[in-house]
Design a protein around this motif. Sequence first.
Motif, PDB file in Angstrom:
ATOM      1  N   VAL A  24       0.871  -1.337  -0.002  1.00  0.00           N
ATOM      2  CA  VAL A  24       0.099  -0.230  -0.216  1.00  0.00           C
ATOM      3  C   VAL A  24       1.049   1.546  -0.064  1.00  0.00           C
ATOM      4  N   TRP A  25       1.903   1.269   0.789  1.00  0.00           N
ATOM      5  CA  TRP A  25       2.748   2.420   1.005  1.00  0.00           C
ATOM      6  C   TRP A  25       3.498   2.649  -0.228  1.00  0.00           C
TER       7      TRP A  25
ATOM      8  N   GLY B 139       6.902  11.827  -5.018  1.00  0.00           N
ATOM      9  CA  GLY B 139       7.878  12.176  -4.082  1.00  0.00           C
ATOM     10  C   GLY B 139       7.563  13.034  -2.805  1.00  0.00           C
ATOM     11  N   LEU B 140       6.657  12.745  -2.363  1.00  0.00           N
ATOM     12  CA  LEU B 140       5.907  13.471  -1.164  1.00  0.00           C
ATOM     13  C   LEU B 140       5.517  14.870  -1.440  1.00  0.00           C
ATOM     14  N   THR B 141       5.262  15.146  -2.627  1.00  0.00           N
ATOM     15  CA  THR B 141       5.053  16.635  -2.896  1.00  0.00           C
ATOM     16  C   THR B 141       3.500  16.802  -2.862  1.00  0.00           C
TER      17      THR B 141
ATOM     18  N   PRO C 265      -1.952  12.198  -0.936  1.00  0.00           N
ATOM     19  CA  PRO C 265      -1.130  10.697  -1.031  1.00  0.00           C
ATOM     20  C   PRO C 265      -0.199  10.560  -0.035  1.00  0.00           C
ATOM     21  N   SER C 266       0.576  11.791   0.185  1.00  0.00           N
ATOM     22  CA  SER C 266       1.706  11.768   1.024  1.00  0.00           C
ATOM     23  C   SER C 266       1.239  11.085   2.491  1.00  0.00           C
TER      24      SER C 266
ATOM     25  N   LEU D   1       2.552   7.789   4.279  1.00  0.00           N
ATOM     26  CA  LEU D   1       3.073   7.864   5.792  1.00  0.00           C
ATOM     27  C   LEU D   1       2.361   7.211   6.885  1.00  0.00           C
ATOM     28  N   VAL D   2       1.080   7.160   6.628  1.00  0.00           N
ATOM     29  CA  VAL D   2       0.250   6.355   7.636  1.00  0.00           C
ATOM     30  C   VAL D   2       0.400   4.908   7.144  1.00  0.00           C
ATOM     31  N   ALA D   3       0.545   4.567   6.085  1.00  0.00           N
ATOM     32  CA  ALA D   3       0.490   3.048   5.664  1.00  0.00           C
ATOM     33  C   ALA D   3       2.018   2.773   5.924  1.00  0.00           C
TER      34      ALA D   3
END
Length: 101
Positions: A10-11, A20-22, A26-27, A31-33
């Motif tokens: 999932v992550w 790219g965590l932008t 989705p970021s 991070l939760v996953a």
Amino acid sequence: MVISGLFEIVWAIGLSYSEGLTRLYPSIFTLVAMWLSFSFLSQAFKYVPIGTAYAIFTGIGAVGITIVGILWFKEPATIQRMACILLILIGIIGPKVLSQE
């Protein structure tokens, strides 16, 4: 271990969508996953030898994300790629079976 491996898949997908965590949502999802994945993995270490648990965890992630890539992202499913996936599956199953003495 299986749950932690599934959250690894999932992550990895979320990381792709986060660009790219932008991208915010989705970021956060990624991070939760990640947190859930590592939390479940840390619990598995209480019951399974660390090497076995980590091998299974990474194997589930590698095989799972490859399958998702083929089915969802239309990545190539060559015979060579499938043979390598089979070897990874053997590597996942082997330590689990052999550690049950």
